[in-house]
Each structure stands twice: as C-alpha cells, then as structure tokens.
Design a protein around this motif. Structure first.
Motif, mmCIF file in Angstrom:
data_model
loop_
_atom_site.group_PDB
_atom_site.id
_atom_site.type_symbol
_atom_site.label_atom_id
_atom_site.label_comp_id
_atom_site.label_asym_id
_atom_site.label_seq_id
_atom_site.Cartn_x
_atom_site.Cartn_y
_atom_site.Cartn_z
ATOM 1 N N HIS A 55 0.858 -1.217 0.043
ATOM 2 C CA HIS A 55 0.096 0.063 0.009
ATOM 3 C C HIS A 55 0.862 1.298 0.042
ATOM 4 N N ARG A 105 -9.991 2.233 2.517
ATOM 5 C CA ARG A 105 -10.901 1.187 2.209
ATOM 6 C C ARG A 105 -9.974 -0.031 2.033
ATOM 7 N N MET A 106 -8.861 0.113 1.370
ATOM 8 C CA MET A 106 -7.922 -0.933 1.256
ATOM 9 C C MET A 106 -7.578 -1.666 2.554
ATOM 10 N N MET A 137 -10.301 -3.830 3.754
ATOM 11 C CA MET A 137 -10.162 -5.060 2.987
ATOM 12 C C MET A 137 -9.118 -6.040 3.458
ATOM 13 N N ILE A 174 -10.034 -7.787 6.340
ATOM 14 C CA ILE A 174 -11.070 -8.900 6.115
ATOM 15 C C ILE A 174 -10.092 -9.985 5.775
ATOM 16 N N MET A 179 -9.988 -13.783 7.572
ATOM 17 C CA MET A 179 -10.158 -15.185 6.495
ATOM 18 C C MET A 179 -9.034 -15.942 6.757
ATOM 19 N N PHE A 201 -16.707 2.978 0.569
ATOM 20 C CA PHE A 201 -16.479 2.974 -0.934
ATOM 21 C C PHE A 201 -17.475 3.976 -1.501
ATOM 22 N N THR A 214 -5.212 1.922 -6.835
ATOM 23 C CA THR A 214 -6.388 1.218 -6.609
ATOM 24 C C THR A 214 -6.773 0.216 -7.769
ATOM 25 N N GLU A 215 -7.375 -1.071 -6.796
ATOM 26 C CA GLU A 215 -7.934 -1.942 -7.974
ATOM 27 C C GLU A 215 -9.366 -1.979 -7.963
ATOM 28 N N PHE A 220 -23.433 -3.435 -5.266
ATOM 29 C CA PHE A 220 -22.143 -3.440 -4.523
ATOM 30 C C PHE A 220 -22.702 -3.559 -3.186
ATOM 31 N N ALA A 264 -21.895 -6.564 -0.308
ATOM 32 C CA ALA A 264 -21.104 -6.327 1.064
ATOM 33 C C ALA A 264 -22.020 -6.924 2.160
ATOM 34 N N THR A 285 -22.093 -10.506 2.456
ATOM 35 C CA THR A 285 -20.812 -10.939 3.264
ATOM 36 C C THR A 285 -20.959 -10.854 4.730
ATOM 37 N N CYS A 324 -16.816 -13.268 -1.221
ATOM 38 C CA CYS A 324 -15.929 -12.330 -1.503
ATOM 39 C C CYS A 324 -15.796 -12.194 -2.885
ATOM 40 N N CYS A 340 -18.186 -10.553 -5.260
ATOM 41 C CA CYS A 340 -17.726 -8.837 -5.683
ATOM 42 C C CYS A 340 -16.519 -8.887 -6.061
ATOM 43 N N HIS A 341 -15.685 -9.461 -5.932
ATOM 44 C CA HIS A 341 -14.408 -8.993 -6.521
ATOM 45 C C HIS A 341 -14.338 -9.272 -8.229
ATOM 46 N N ARG A 349 -13.633 -5.773 -8.654
ATOM 47 C CA ARG A 349 -12.077 -5.470 -8.403
ATOM 48 C C ARG A 349 -11.308 -5.959 -9.492
HETATM 49 C C1 HEC Z 1 -18.945 -5.560 -1.884
HETATM 50 C C2 HEC Z 1 -17.681 -5.626 -2.373
HETATM 51 C C3 HEC Z 1 -16.471 -6.466 -1.703
HETATM 52 C C4 HEC Z 1 -16.871 -7.704 -0.960
HETATM 53 C C5 HEC Z 1 -18.056 -8.119 -0.444
HETATM 54 C C6 HEC Z 1 -15.278 -7.867 -0.552
HETATM 55 N N1 HEC Z 1 -14.557 -7.131 -1.198
HETATM 56 FE FE1 HEC Z 1 -12.361 -7.387 -1.076
HETATM 57 N N2 HEC Z 1 -12.108 -5.883 -2.447
HETATM 58 C C7 HEC Z 1 -13.091 -5.026 -2.864
HETATM 59 C C8 HEC Z 1 -12.772 -3.928 -3.629
HETATM 60 C C9 HEC Z 1 -13.448 -3.079 -4.609
HETATM 61 C C10 HEC Z 1 -11.520 -3.971 -3.502
HETATM 62 C C11 HEC Z 1 -10.253 -3.002 -4.345
HETATM 63 C C12 HEC Z 1 -10.219 -1.794 -3.393
HETATM 64 C C13 HEC Z 1 -9.169 -0.790 -3.804
HETATM 65 O O1 HEC Z 1 -8.225 -1.212 -4.453
HETATM 66 O O2 HEC Z 1 -9.355 0.393 -3.744
HETATM 67 C C14 HEC Z 1 -11.036 -5.197 -2.549
HETATM 68 C C15 HEC Z 1 -9.782 -5.594 -2.033
HETATM 69 C C16 HEC Z 1 -9.486 -6.759 -1.381
HETATM 70 C C17 HEC Z 1 -8.388 -6.938 -0.913
HETATM 71 C C18 HEC Z 1 -6.891 -6.209 -1.258
HETATM 72 C C19 HEC Z 1 -6.491 -4.934 -0.206
HETATM 73 C C20 HEC Z 1 -5.349 -4.541 -0.464
HETATM 74 O O3 HEC Z 1 -4.563 -5.031 0.057
HETATM 75 O O4 HEC Z 1 -5.327 -3.651 -1.236
HETATM 76 C C21 HEC Z 1 -8.407 -8.133 -0.002
HETATM 77 C C22 HEC Z 1 -7.192 -8.924 0.540
HETATM 78 C C23 HEC Z 1 -9.832 -8.230 -0.216
HETATM 79 N N3 HEC Z 1 -10.436 -7.482 -0.842
HETATM 80 C C24 HEC Z 1 -10.461 -9.609 0.668
HETATM 81 C C25 HEC Z 1 -11.752 -9.646 0.790
HETATM 82 C C26 HEC Z 1 -12.250 -10.745 1.312
HETATM 83 C C27 HEC Z 1 -11.107 -11.893 2.191
HETATM 84 C C28 HEC Z 1 -13.442 -10.826 1.393
HETATM 85 C C29 HEC Z 1 -14.554 -11.836 1.931
HETATM 86 C C30 HEC Z 1 -14.562 -11.987 3.238
HETATM 87 C C31 HEC Z 1 -13.808 -9.612 0.369
HETATM 88 N N4 HEC Z 1 -12.697 -8.869 0.229
HETATM 89 C C32 HEC Z 1 -15.228 -8.997 0.311
HETATM 90 C C33 HEC Z 1 -14.611 -5.250 -2.768
HETATM 91 C C34 HEC Z 1 -15.302 -6.523 -1.802
#
Ligand code: HEC
Length: 148
Positions: free
Chosen positions: A24, A35-36, A39, A42, A46, A82, A91-92, A104, A108, A111, A139, A142-143, A147
């Motif tokens: 990051h 927001r990163m 995530m 999360i 996991m 977000f 950003t991804e 979106f 979320a 989850t 996850c 959504c990804h 993503r």
């Molecule tokens: C509602 C949508 C959504 C859900 C549900 C979601 N994610 Fe994400 N996730 C995203 C988005 C969008 C990004 C990219 C964020 C960015 O780069 O700005 C992301 C990024 C990530 C990243 C990378 C973070 C980083 O280091 O930059 C991880 C790890 C991740 N998610 C894990 C998970 C896991 C594990 C779950 C389920 C338990 C989950 N996400 C559920 C939308 C979601």
C-alpha cells in the motif's frame, strides 16, 4: 470435513486473498487507503479461519468465531468506505462500483450476513469449512465484478 469440500474452501480463500502482496506504500489518497486497509483486515481474518480449515493451526471455535465477527465488522463498513468514488493510481477498484452502487452494497451486506451468522453458530471444524466456502464465494462474487 470432506476432503473435496475442504479443498474448495481453501481454494476460495486463496482466490479472494488474491494479490495481497501488493504494497500500500504508494497509495496517496487517504480514502482509498482506508478502504484497502479494511479489505486487508477482512483478508487477515479469513486467513485465521483458512489456516484452521487447512489444519495449519489448531481448530478453536472461539478464535474462529471472533475472526468471523471481524469479517462481519469490516464488511459492515464496506458500503460507507466505498461510497465516494475516490481514485488513486494504485487502486484495484473498478468504476462499475459507482455505476451499480446498490448492487455493490447488497454484495457487502451478503458477506456481512454470512459472517455474522457464522460468528454466532460456528461450533465444529465442519461448520468452519462450510462457512468458509460460503464466505469465500461471497468475496469472489464482489471481486469478480468490482475489483481489477
Ligand atoms: C462488496 C464488494 C466486496 C466484498 C464483499 C469483498 N471485497 Fe475485497 N475488495 C473489494 C474491492 C472493490 C477491492 C479493491 C479496493 C481498492 O483497491 O481500492 C477489494 C480488495 C480486497 C483486498 C486487497 C486489499 C489491499 O491490500 O489492497 C483483499 C485482501 C480483499 N479485498 C479481501 C476480501 C475478502 C477476504 C472478502 C470476503 C470475506 C472480501 N474482500 C469481500 C470489494 C469487496
């Protein structure tokens, strides 16, 4: 847990953790960073459950439930984190998030609901496997759309 099921759970966890290795370091936009980080948290929660499912760490229901509660907590923050269409070269996040923000948010919430249920009901290693498979799929749902 059945072997095949366990393999699916482990695969799904690995699939949604994806490119966590990306640093990051270069992120300049604080909102994107926040927001990163959520995530990443999360993902860390996991991982706690994933290593138990794999047998790398010993199964402990209380620890697994706490990790599921963490997933629920961060998933609950996702929509708010977000909401603003913040951008950063690192950003991804895909623009589709803000074109279909309601969907979106629903993803979320799915989850969050799964994680919350798991945090309340998880008692056995089999529960963990089933819960992880469902959570991992949420996850991914959504990804795959929102993503890079
Ligand atoms: C509602 C949508 C959504 C859900 C549900 C979601 N994610 Fe994400 N996730 C995203 C988005 C969008 C990004 C990219 C964020 C960015 O780069 O700005 C992301 C990024 C990530 C990243 C990378 C973070 C980083 O280091 O930059 C991880 C790890 C991740 N998610 C894990 C998970 C896991 C594990 C779950 C389920 C338990 C989950 N996400 C559920 C939308 C979601």
């Amino acid at each position: 847990m059945q072997k095949a099921k366990k393999r699916i759970a482990v695969f799904l966890v690995a699939a949604c953790l994806g490119t966590v290795a990306l640093a990051h370091g270069g992120v300049k936009n604080a909102a994107v960073m926040a927001r990163m980080e959520a995530m990443k948290s999360i993902g860390d929660a996991m991982k706690v459950m994933g290593s138990m499912a794999k047998g790398k760490t010993e199964f402990d229901a209380a620890t697994a439930r706490a990790a599921a509660a963490d997933v629920a907590r961060f998933a609950a923050q996702t929509s708010a984190l977000f909401k603003a269409p913040e951008d950063d070269p690192k950003t991804e996040a895909l623009p589709a998030i803000w074109e279909r923000f309601e969907d979106f948010t629903t993803k979320a919430q799915e989850t969050e609901a799964l994680a919350r249920r798991l945090a309340l009901s998880l008692a056995t290693k089999a529960d963990l496997g089933t819960g992880l498979t469902q959570l991992g799929a949420s996850c991914k749902a959504c990804h795959k759309e929102y993503r890079k």
